[in-house]
Enzyme design. Structure first.
Site, PDB file in Angstrom:
ATOM      1  N   ASP A   1     -12.840  -9.015   4.136  1.00 41.52           N
ATOM      2  CA  ASP A   1     -14.053  -9.101   3.302  1.00 41.52           C
ATOM      3  C   ASP A   1     -14.645 -10.503   3.441  1.00 41.52           C
ATOM      4  O   ASP A   1     -15.860 -10.673   3.564  1.00 41.52           O
ATOM      5  CB  ASP A   1     -13.744  -8.812   1.823  1.00 41.52           C
TER       6      ASP A   1
ATOM      7  N   LYS B   1       2.697 -15.293   4.305  1.00 42.54           N
ATOM      8  CA  LYS B   1       2.943 -16.149   3.132  1.00 42.54           C
ATOM      9  C   LYS B   1       4.442 -16.423   3.083  1.00 42.54           C
ATOM     10  O   LYS B   1       5.104 -16.229   2.059  1.00 42.54           O
ATOM     11  CB  LYS B   1       2.407 -15.430   1.878  1.00 42.54           C
TER      12      LYS B   1
ATOM     13  N   ASP C   1      -6.740  -6.920   4.374  1.00 44.91           N
ATOM     14  CA  ASP C   1      -7.812  -6.355   3.545  1.00 44.91           C
ATOM     15  C   ASP C   1      -8.656  -7.481   2.957  1.00 44.91           C
ATOM     16  O   ASP C   1      -9.885  -7.476   3.054  1.00 44.91           O
ATOM     17  CB  ASP C   1      -7.198  -5.509   2.418  1.00 44.91           C
TER      18      ASP C   1
ATOM     19  N   ASP D   1      -3.378 -18.391   2.714  1.00 43.50           N
ATOM     20  CA  ASP D   1      -4.322 -19.151   1.872  1.00 43.50           C
ATOM     21  C   ASP D   1      -5.045 -20.204   2.719  1.00 43.50           C
ATOM     22  O   ASP D   1      -6.266 -20.374   2.621  1.00 43.50           O
ATOM     23  CB  ASP D   1      -3.615 -19.772   0.651  1.00 43.50           C
TER      24      ASP D   1
ATOM     25  N   TYR E   1       0.811  -1.226   0.000  1.00 45.07           N
ATOM     26  CA  TYR E   1       0.000   0.000   0.000  1.00 45.07           C
ATOM     27  C   TYR E   1       0.842   1.273   0.000  1.00 45.07           C
ATOM     28  O   TYR E   1       0.335   2.348  -0.283  1.00 45.07           O
ATOM     29  CB  TYR E   1      -0.924   0.015   1.233  1.00 45.07           C
TER      30      TYR E   1
HETATM   31  C1  IPM Z   1     -10.751  -1.202   2.998  1.00 48.17           C
HETATM   32  C2  IPM Z   1     -10.707  -0.810   1.534  1.00 48.17           C
HETATM   33  C3  IPM Z   1      -9.470   0.011   1.219  1.00 48.17           C
HETATM   34  C4  IPM Z   1      -8.251  -0.850   1.544  1.00 48.17           C
HETATM   35  C5  IPM Z   1      -9.409   0.539  -0.222  1.00 48.17           C
HETATM   36  C6  IPM Z   1     -10.611   1.407  -0.546  1.00 48.17           C
HETATM   37  C7  IPM Z   1      -8.151   1.280  -0.532  1.00 48.17           C
HETATM   38  O1  IPM Z   1     -10.805  -1.939   0.729  1.00 48.17           O
HETATM   39  O2  IPM Z   1     -10.784  -0.299   3.847  1.00 48.17           O
HETATM   40  O3  IPM Z   1     -10.791  -2.402   3.303  1.00 48.17           O
HETATM   41  O4  IPM Z   1      -7.781  -1.621   0.706  1.00 48.17           O
HETATM   42  O5  IPM Z   1      -7.769  -0.754   2.650  1.00 48.17           O
HETATM   43 MN    MN Z   2     -11.190  -3.747   1.825  1.00 49.44          MN
END
Ligand code: IPM
Ligand code: MN
Ligand code: NAD
Length: 344
Positions: free
Chosen positions: A244, A183, A240, A216, A135
């Site tokens: 999700d 990893k 990140d 993974d 990042y």
């Molecule tokens: C999150 C988002 C951000 C990240 C993006 C929008 C840059 O996906 O906050 O999880 O990758 O951190």
């Molecule tokens: Mn995210």
């Protein structure tokens, strides 16, 4: 009377502009001694005058505010995502909010897409490094716009403070186990450092169990048996992705909350989800991720009772289906938040 805590509010783009006012209504209803100052940093503002964040914006947040509350940033009208990068990642990096704390808690069995998984089976926290890894956007492009174009994207890893943060969080929350995911079987340079530092820091916390998984395998085990997890610490990019997936275990991105923390600096709180452009302006976005993030913020600021009241009201809303369609309710964004505010 004690002075009010000052909160900077950045609704941002898309559904951020709906879930933020909804969450603030719930905070107001708790009676917590806070005051809000709103900033219009967003795609709209960028497209109007080219500003992403004012020159002294981050210093101002650190100096003048006790916390920052953000909706989401990202808009298809800004395909480079430059405003989101400068505002959102700008806050995380410039304000050195190195720990992205993302709790994962299933509030009701009906919300989990996995068979037979009960609320007590999904209750863990992902501690995501928040300022490093790829990042940082270090590197470069060679032979740009030719058929031979190549790109180098470098990664930075300092590791120690985020691992220490995870152990301290485990201690504070009475959690028993910290799992580090990397990893290191392929990325031996950064992975080697994660491995070494994890062992060194873990030795200082003999009362806490430790475990390691490759990232993974962690994804697989999160789906197969989420019950085993307690605290997971990992790098920025892996954190990140995995959060999700973890959001899906608790009912989807609309449910997931986060805090971007520096232990003694002004910290920022936001739902995990983005601006969800197809949902924007329709009063259908789930506000619970934002409301739960606001509760995290209140707790961080010392309003422990108010935060607990919000958490209980969210649980009640979920159980009684006073929620948005994505988790089985029939209410709109405003109505779900309104119900929650009335049922504190
Ligand atoms: C999150 C988002 C951000 C990240 C993006 C929008 C840059 O996906 O906050 O999880 O990758 O951190
Ligand atoms: Mn995210
Ligand atoms: P997203 O999180 O915005 O949405 C993905 C999907 O998740 C949506 O289509 C929807 O089905 C569901 N969802 C998300 N939030 C929801 C909510 N509150 N209620 C109900 N359903 C919800 O991710 P995306 O579509 O990949 O990204 C859209 C934009 O948001 C992009 O510009 C991206 O960069 C940005 N983004 C910003 C942040 C942030 O500000 N922290 C986080 C993630 C993505």
């Amino acid at each position: 009377m004690a002075t009010k805590k000052k909160i900077a509010v950045v609704p941002g783009d898309g559904i951020g502009k709906e879930v933020v006012p909804a969450a603030l209504d719930v905070v107001r209803a708790t009676g917590a001694a806070v005051e809000f100052t709103e900033f219009d940093w967003s795609a709209d503002r960028y497209l109007k005058d080219g500003t992403t964040i004012p020159a002294d914006g981050f210093a101002m947040l650190q100096r003048d505010f006790d916390a920052v509350f953000v909706g989401a940033l990202g808009d298809p009208r800004v395909p480079t995502n430059i405003h989101a990068k400068e505002i959102l990642l700008g806050m995380r990096f410039t304000m050195d909010l190195y720990a992205n704390v993302r709790p994962v808690k299933l509030l009701d069995e009906s919300l989990c897409p996995l068979k037979g998984v009960k609320p007590e089976d999904v209750d863990f926290v992902v501690v995501r490094e928040n300022t490093e890894g790829p990042y940082m956007d270090a590197g470069g492009v060679l032979k740009k716009d030719t058929p031979d174009e190549v790109a180098i994207q470098e990664e930075f890893h300092t590791v120690e403070r985020i691992i220490r943060f995870a152990f301290e969080l485990a201690k504070k929350q009475g959690r028993k186990k910290v799992l580090m995911a990397d990893k290191s079987n392929a990325m031996t340079i950064s992975g080697g450092l994660w491995q070494k530092v994890f062992k060194l820091v873990a030795a200082e916390y003999p009362q806490i169990q430790t475990q390691h998984m490759y990232i993974d395998a962690l994804c697989m085990h999160l789906v197969r048996d989420p019950k085993q997890f307690d605290v997971i610490v990992t790098s920025n990019i892996f954190g990140d992705i995995v959060t999700d997936l973890a959001a899906a275990l608790q009912g989807g991105l609309g449910m997931a909350a986060s805090g971007n923390i520096h232990p003694w600096k002004t910290s920022m709180f936001e739902p995990v989800h983005g601006s969800a452009p197809p949902y924007a302006g329709k009063n259908i976005a789930n506000p619970i991720g934002a409301i739960a993030s606001a509760a995290m913020m209140l707790e961080h600021l010392g309003f422990v009772v108010e935060a607990a009241k919000i958490s209980e009201a969210i649980l009640k809303a979920v159980r009684e289906k006073k929620t948005t369609q994505d988790i089985g309710g029939t209410l709109g964004t405003r109505e779900c938040a309104g119900w929650t505010a009335k049922n504190l």
